[in-house]
Design a protein around this motif. Structure first.
Motif, mmCIF file in Angstrom:
data_model
loop_
_atom_site.group_PDB
_atom_site.id
_atom_site.type_symbol
_atom_site.label_atom_id
_atom_site.label_comp_id
_atom_site.label_asym_id
_atom_site.label_seq_id
_atom_site.Cartn_x
_atom_site.Cartn_y
_atom_site.Cartn_z
ATOM 1 N N SER A 71 -10.979 -38.841 -21.688
ATOM 2 C CA SER A 71 -11.875 -39.566 -22.599
ATOM 3 C C SER A 71 -13.134 -39.990 -21.869
ATOM 4 O O SER A 71 -14.187 -40.172 -22.470
ATOM 5 C CB SER A 71 -11.239 -40.846 -23.122
ATOM 6 O OG SER A 71 -9.911 -40.654 -23.347
ATOM 7 N N GLU A 72 -12.978 -40.196 -20.573
ATOM 8 C CA GLU A 72 -14.136 -40.652 -19.802
ATOM 9 C C GLU A 72 -13.961 -40.217 -18.344
ATOM 10 O O GLU A 72 -12.829 -40.114 -17.847
ATOM 11 C CB GLU A 72 -14.232 -42.188 -19.895
ATOM 12 C CG GLU A 72 -15.474 -42.747 -19.256
ATOM 13 C CD GLU A 72 -15.942 -44.062 -19.903
ATOM 14 O OE1 GLU A 72 -15.788 -44.235 -21.125
ATOM 15 O OE2 GLU A 72 -16.454 -44.898 -19.153
ATOM 16 N N GLU A 87 -16.555 -50.501 -14.781
ATOM 17 C CA GLU A 87 -16.453 -49.612 -15.946
ATOM 18 C C GLU A 87 -15.036 -49.603 -16.509
ATOM 19 O O GLU A 87 -14.837 -49.607 -17.714
ATOM 20 C CB GLU A 87 -16.893 -48.184 -15.560
ATOM 21 C CG GLU A 87 -18.367 -48.061 -15.261
ATOM 22 C CD GLU A 87 -19.268 -48.646 -16.353
ATOM 23 O OE1 GLU A 87 -18.992 -48.398 -17.539
ATOM 24 O OE2 GLU A 87 -20.226 -49.364 -16.007
ATOM 25 N N SER A 101 -25.859 -40.815 -16.805
ATOM 26 C CA SER A 101 -24.710 -40.533 -17.661
ATOM 27 C C SER A 101 -25.073 -39.488 -18.710
ATOM 28 O O SER A 101 -26.252 -39.271 -19.001
ATOM 29 C CB SER A 101 -24.241 -41.813 -18.346
ATOM 30 O OG SER A 101 -25.240 -42.271 -19.223
ATOM 31 N N VAL A 144 -8.274 -41.179 -18.313
ATOM 32 C CA VAL A 144 -9.603 -41.340 -17.718
ATOM 33 C C VAL A 144 -9.533 -40.832 -16.289
ATOM 34 O O VAL A 144 -8.556 -41.089 -15.583
ATOM 35 C CB VAL A 144 -10.010 -42.836 -17.729
ATOM 36 C CG1 VAL A 144 -11.284 -43.066 -16.947
ATOM 37 C CG2 VAL A 144 -10.164 -43.329 -19.161
ATOM 38 N N THR A 182 -22.939 -37.117 -22.241
ATOM 39 C CA THR A 182 -21.682 -36.867 -22.945
ATOM 40 C C THR A 182 -21.562 -35.374 -23.214
ATOM 41 O O THR A 182 -22.568 -34.666 -23.238
ATOM 42 C CB THR A 182 -21.611 -37.602 -24.307
ATOM 43 O OG1 THR A 182 -22.717 -37.171 -25.104
ATOM 44 C CG2 THR A 182 -21.635 -39.096 -24.157
ATOM 45 N N LEU A 233 -13.603 -50.596 -20.261
ATOM 46 C CA LEU A 233 -12.940 -49.537 -21.031
ATOM 47 C C LEU A 233 -11.546 -49.936 -21.523
ATOM 48 O O LEU A 233 -11.169 -49.613 -22.653
ATOM 49 C CB LEU A 233 -12.870 -48.321 -20.115
ATOM 50 C CG LEU A 233 -12.201 -47.071 -20.569
ATOM 51 C CD1 LEU A 233 -13.070 -45.893 -20.188
ATOM 52 C CD2 LEU A 233 -10.832 -46.886 -19.973
ATOM 53 N N ARG A 288 -17.430 -39.179 -22.267
ATOM 54 C CA ARG A 288 -18.533 -39.844 -21.559
ATOM 55 C C ARG A 288 -18.405 -39.568 -20.061
ATOM 56 O O ARG A 288 -17.297 -39.674 -19.501
ATOM 57 C CB ARG A 288 -18.409 -41.358 -21.781
ATOM 58 C CG ARG A 288 -19.734 -42.037 -22.122
ATOM 59 C CD ARG A 288 -19.470 -43.339 -22.821
ATOM 60 N NE ARG A 288 -18.899 -44.338 -21.933
ATOM 61 C CZ ARG A 288 -19.585 -45.331 -21.379
ATOM 62 N NH1 ARG A 288 -20.865 -45.456 -21.573
ATOM 63 N NH2 ARG A 288 -18.972 -46.228 -20.619
#
Ligand SMILES: NC(=O)c1ccc[n+]([C@@H]2O[C@H](COP(=O)([O-])OP(=O)(O)OC[C@H]3O[C@@H](n4cnc5c(N)ncnc54)[C@H](O)[C@@H]3O)[C@@H](O)[C@H]2O)c1
Length: 350
Positions: free
Chosen positions: A150-151, A25, A3, A114, A5, A29, A15
């Motif tokens: 956001s991810e 995940e 991972s 996401v 960022t 979240l 992320r």
């Protein structure tokens, strides 16, 4: 599992998780949000093992990437009481992620989203960078905004069900990051084509992680495509997009970008920017990846498409040129000169 960022000027820290199970995940979240909805095409829905958010099923691929689908998602989000503290989760290929990001950007003046990419192309490219959009008035991506997710959760289990041609298509973009910015990534791909073919999990994790780190570095430097850094991501795409549209999309995106990189590197050699061995390295690797297609495309249609390229600035094109494997520079070329070079350098024009 790996991972990292990256930072967005507008959305803060993003992320990126590579080779993580999507259901675990996403379960963690959604606790941060007041509500959630999941957007996925019918062909992917049965592969999704996460069931804690209402599902909105959209049409498959490019067919669903239009303003009608956006309105449908908005209507269903309101129906599911998604408020400004909610999150939209896109699970699918690049078309699904583009439409999820765009809808999230405009719904109630913006909610988080996401990305869970399910094609190779989406895993190495479309999921990261924040360029969202939909097709309209017969034009691709003509409406859109830049908004980072956001991810990003890359779950390699989605790769298992991809048809081979779709699976291999994404490796043109891996090759693009390697040849322009990362010699180590280029060599890793070049030395492991057999493992690409057998979908070796460790290698895929390395290649996807390496691709996303390279793209994130560019996005951090030039998020809104204003500083001339982000153009490196267009390598092979000026000619590639023209080939796609001139062939009425009978050439896949990956193959078109592959041929585009060979042509653009040959032009670079002619202009004295690119080391002379780059086109043959690219051709050889693309051929081992089954990404060279022996078809001829009408020259005039290709030149017309390049002349209408939306990245044109007046009479000039700002283009990335590879100097040697792993390095590039920005070059400004008159459109008329570039069209002459394309005509003389791209061997697959008829
Ligand atoms: N925003 C960006 O930065 C960016 C970058 C590159 C491409 N794109 C966009 O991405 C789109 C192309 O994306 P794509 O190549 O991922 O294709 P796609 O999203 O059109 O999907 C192709 C097909 O694969 C199916 N599919 C997806 N995942 C699957 C799986 N795991 N198993 C079986 N079938 C599956 C889809 O349902 C669809 O039918 C284009 O619209 C392009 O404009 C965006």
């Amino acid at each position: 599992m790996r991972s990292f960022t990256y930072r967005s000027r507008c959305s803060g820290e993003v992320r990126v998780l590579v080779n993580y199970p999507h259901a675990d995940e996403l379960s963690k979240l959604i606790d941060k949000y007041t509500g959630c909805i999941m957007i996925t095409p019918s062909s992917v829905s049965s592969l999704v093992s996460f069931n804690k958010c209402p599902r909105i099923i959209i049409k498959d691929g490019e067919e669903g990437k239009d303003i009608e689908t956006v309105l449908d998602i908005i209507k269903k989000s309101i129906g599911n009481s998604l408020d400004r503290g909610g999150v939209m989760i896109g699970i699918g290929g690049g078309s699904t992620l583009d439409i999820t990001g765009f809808t999230a950007a405009i719904y109630m003046r913006g909610v988080d989203y996401v990305n869970v990419p399910t094609t190779t192309l989406a895993m190495v490219d479309a999921a990261l960078g924040g360029k969202t959009g939909v097709n309209a008035v017969g034009l691709k991506n003509v409406i859109g905004v830049v908004k980072q997710p956001s991810e990003i959760i890359v779950d390699l289990t989605f790769i298992k069900t991809l048809p081979t041609s779709n699976y291999l298509d994404g490796f043109s973009e891996v090759l693009k990051y390697g040849v322009t910015m990362d010699k180590g990534l280029f060599n890793k791909l070049s030395n492991n084509v057999d493992k690409v073919m057998s979908k070796d999990e460790g290698l895929l994790e390395d290649l996807i992680y390496g691709s996303l780190v390279n793209k994130a570095r560019v996005v951090e430097a030039d998020e809104y495509d204003k500083l001339g850094v982000r153009i490196v991501l267009n390598y092979g795409h000026t000619v590639g997009h023209a080939l796609e549209s001139a062939s009425m999309f009978s050439i896949s995106h990956g193959k078109a970008v592959g041929l585009g990189m060979v042509c653009e590197s040959s032009i670079g050699v002619k202009l004295g920017y690119t080391a002379s061995d780059v086109p043959s390295y690219l051709t050889e690797l693309l051929s081992r990846l089954n990404l060279i297609q022996g078809i001829k495309v009408n020259t005039d249609s290709v030149l017309r498409a390049i002349a209408g390229d939306k990245k044109k600035s007046g009479d000039f094109l700002n283009l990335p040129m590879v100097t040697e494997i792993g390095d590039w520079i920005k070059v400004k070329i008159k459109v008329s000169e570039y069209l002459r070079l394309v005509r003389d350098s791209c061997t697959y024009l008829a």
